[in-house]
Design a protein around this motif. Structure first.
Motif, PDB file in Angstrom:
ATOM      1  N   LEU A 166      84.507  66.243 -70.653  1.00 28.46           N
ATOM      2  CA  LEU A 166      83.969  66.559 -71.850  1.00 28.46           C
ATOM      3  C   LEU A 166      82.570  66.270 -72.076  1.00 28.46           C
ATOM      4  CD1 LEU A 166      86.523  64.941 -74.508  1.00 28.46           C
ATOM      5  CD2 LEU A 166      86.767  67.382 -73.366  1.00 28.46           C
ATOM      6  N   LYS A 167      81.945  67.370 -72.259  1.00 23.35           N
ATOM      7  CA  LYS A 167      80.503  67.420 -72.274  1.00 23.35           C
ATOM      8  C   LYS A 167      79.508  66.631 -71.271  1.00 23.35           C
ATOM      9  CE  LYS A 167      80.007  67.406 -77.465  1.00 23.35           C
ATOM     10  NZ  LYS A 167      79.023  66.870 -78.440  1.00 23.35           N
ATOM     11  N   GLU A 251      87.926  77.770 -82.490  1.00 26.22           N
ATOM     12  CA  GLU A 251      87.020  76.795 -83.379  1.00 26.22           C
ATOM     13  C   GLU A 251      87.806  75.392 -83.468  1.00 26.22           C
ATOM     14  OE1 GLU A 251      87.356  79.836 -84.332  1.00 26.22           O
ATOM     15  OE2 GLU A 251      85.469  80.470 -83.218  1.00 26.22           O
ATOM     16  N   LEU A 254      87.761  73.458 -80.392  1.00 23.40           N
ATOM     17  CA  LEU A 254      86.506  72.811 -79.961  1.00 23.40           C
ATOM     18  C   LEU A 254      86.212  71.681 -80.816  1.00 23.40           C
ATOM     19  CD1 LEU A 254      84.202  75.846 -79.276  1.00 23.40           C
ATOM     20  CD2 LEU A 254      85.031  74.354 -77.598  1.00 23.40           C
ATOM     21  N   ALA A 255      86.617  71.948 -82.307  1.00 22.09           N
ATOM     22  CA  ALA A 255      86.538  70.616 -83.152  1.00 22.09           C
ATOM     23  C   ALA A 255      87.360  69.351 -82.716  1.00 22.09           C
ATOM     24  CB  ALA A 255      86.949  71.015 -84.636  1.00 22.09           C
ATOM     25  N   ARG A 258      85.603  67.918 -79.651  1.00 22.76           N
ATOM     26  CA  ARG A 258      84.356  67.135 -79.936  1.00 22.76           C
ATOM     27  C   ARG A 258      84.871  65.801 -80.626  1.00 22.76           C
ATOM     28  NH1 ARG A 258      82.556  72.335 -82.316  1.00 22.76           N
ATOM     29  NH2 ARG A 258      81.385  73.285 -80.599  1.00 22.76           N
ATOM     30  N   LYS A 259      85.936  65.894 -81.386  1.00 23.05           N
ATOM     31  CA  LYS A 259      86.341  64.798 -82.058  1.00 23.05           C
ATOM     32  C   LYS A 259      86.653  63.496 -81.025  1.00 23.05           C
ATOM     33  CE  LYS A 259      90.193  62.849 -84.696  1.00 23.05           C
ATOM     34  NZ  LYS A 259      91.209  63.030 -85.652  1.00 23.05           N
ATOM     35  N   PHE A 261      85.493  63.531 -77.854  1.00 25.50           N
ATOM     36  CA  PHE A 261      84.110  63.280 -77.282  1.00 25.50           C
ATOM     37  C   PHE A 261      83.433  61.787 -78.196  1.00 25.50           C
ATOM     38  CE2 PHE A 261      79.709  63.134 -76.730  1.00 25.50           C
ATOM     39  CZ  PHE A 261      79.480  63.160 -75.411  1.00 25.50           C
ATOM     40  N   ASP A 262      83.457  62.044 -79.380  1.00 26.32           N
ATOM     41  CA  ASP A 262      82.962  61.266 -80.276  1.00 26.32           C
ATOM     42  C   ASP A 262      83.811  59.886 -80.432  1.00 26.32           C
ATOM     43  OD1 ASP A 262      81.148  63.029 -81.169  1.00 26.32           O
ATOM     44  OD2 ASP A 262      81.905  63.702 -83.040  1.00 26.32           O
ATOM     45  N   ASP A 295      83.868  71.596 -67.520  1.00 23.06           N
ATOM     46  CA  ASP A 295      83.647  71.085 -68.873  1.00 23.06           C
ATOM     47  C   ASP A 295      84.401  71.798 -69.786  1.00 23.06           C
ATOM     48  OD1 ASP A 295      82.733  70.316 -71.186  1.00 23.06           O
ATOM     49  OD2 ASP A 295      80.586  70.638 -70.750  1.00 23.06           O
ATOM     50  N   LEU A 297      84.471  71.969 -72.884  1.00 22.40           N
ATOM     51  CA  LEU A 297      83.780  72.646 -74.116  1.00 22.40           C
ATOM     52  C   LEU A 297      83.188  73.934 -73.696  1.00 22.40           C
ATOM     53  CD1 LEU A 297      83.326  70.993 -76.777  1.00 22.40           C
ATOM     54  CD2 LEU A 297      83.444  69.578 -74.924  1.00 22.40           C
TER      55      LEU A 297
END
Ligand code: R2B
Ligand code: URA
Length: 336
Positions: A166-167, A251, A254-255, A258-259, A261-262, A295, A297
């Protein structure tokens, strides 16, 4: 006051954890139950039913306690390395032989099981676990029983794996700090007698720090510490949109990524939670070391050519091999 049983493989450095998570002192601080190891570091499995068995058949490994002298075969084991494929684990055995300068021709010790392939070179078992938590946990639990019957002392367990990052750049190595399940909890959950049995999925921080310290710039890849999501599926379970079924948008995918990753997740694979949890329950020190093949993402498909993928998969093997060689360089094997 319980004494600490840490057998440091690398000398302490500033900023590192003072103890391994599985030492008797740390265990006494977090658990009411007795430490599942004997004074000499051999395993003391808590299931008393095992004592009543005349013969224990380790079915998927094709060993049993009557026809095999497990202490003679495996009593000297100090490291168990597991990973998904038979080929990778054979390569790991050959690499370890090379690093430890042992003259070795790979022999699959569990050939007649037709399930897993196991190699042993010096004090190291290298064994494949297949794909996913259920395949891995069957192997892991039979390995635990094998180590118990063999009276192996203070074994350390590694998983050498592949994952989606992830990223972070494809080809990076992630050393897991914890596992995250599909509903975003840091636990391994398994139904037992109709109820969910839940175990924390946290990896040994000190071991991860030691491994991380062995990476050099010359290695030519980046190494990250972070959370690892263990999915029960490769496709929807990992938010892919390229499986046969998909009821969410790019979308939304990806959300979700990203969650993750956060939350501190750096890679997604299919075993981390259970691997961390079983090791912790047995007071074994464990690390999950995975290379990322892409990756997430940026896409879902693993499109790198085979040669690059094979090269990348050598990275966790190199790192774990280096760790095992440190154990020898520091003469710790002489204690056993
Ligand atoms: C990573 O790769 C496998 C799926 O392709 C699975 O075992 C995992 O964790
Ligand atoms: N293994 C996984 O489980 N996921 C990936 O994306 C790559 C390898």
């Amino acid at each position: 006051m319980t004494e600490c049983s840490c057998d440091f493989i690398l000398p302490s450095k500033e900023g590192w954890e003072k103890h391994y998570d599985n030492c008797s002192l740390m265990w006494s601080k977090r658990s009411e139950t007795s430490y599942p190891k004997n004074k000499d570091g051999s395993l003391c499995l808590p299931n008393k039913n095992l004592e009543k068995l005349d013969r224990d058949v380790l079915y998927h490994l094709s060993f049993d306690t009557t026809h095999y002298n497990l202490p003679a075969m495996f009593g000297d084991v100090r490291f168990v390395c597991m990973g998904g494929t038979k080929q990778r684990m054979k390569e790991l055995a050959v690499h370890v032989a090379d690093v430890l300068k042992i003259d070795y021709k790979p022999v699959n010790l569990t050939k007649s099981s037709h399930r897993y392939a196991m190699y042993k070179v010096g004090p190291v078992i290298s064994v494949n676990h297949g794909i996913g938590i259920s395949s891995m946990t069957i192997l892991f639990q039979e390995i635990l029983k094998l180590l118990y019957y063999a009276k192996a002392k203070d074994p350390i367990i590694f998983r050498i794996g592949t994952s989606g990052g992830l990223k972070i750049p494809a080809g990076s190595v992630v050393i897991s700090s914890w596992g995250l399940n599909g509903t975003l909890e840091k636990t391994y959950d398994i139904p037992v007698l109709g109820k969910i049995h839940r175990t924390p999925a946290i990896f040994d921080k000190r071991l991860a720090q030691e491994l991380q310290s062995l990476v050099t710039d010359a290695d030519g890849f980046e190494t990250f510490s972070g959370g690892t999501m263990a999915a029960d599926d490769f496709y929807r379970g990992q938010a892919r949109v390229d499986g046969p079924f998909c009821a969410y948008t790019e979308e939304e995918k990806l959300a979700f990524l990203r969650k993750l990753f956060d939350m501190g997740v750096r890679n997604i694979e299919m075993e981390a939670t259970a691997f961390a949890a079983l090791a912790r329950e047995a007071a074994l020190r464990a690390a999950d070391v995975c290379v990322t093949l892409l990756d997430r993402l940026e896409g879902d498909q693993v499109i790198q050519n085979k040669v690059t993928l094979m090269k990348w998969q050598e990275r966790p093997i190199t790192l774990v091999g280096r760790y095992i060689s440190k154990y020898y360089e520091n003469n710790l094997h002489k204690k056993y």
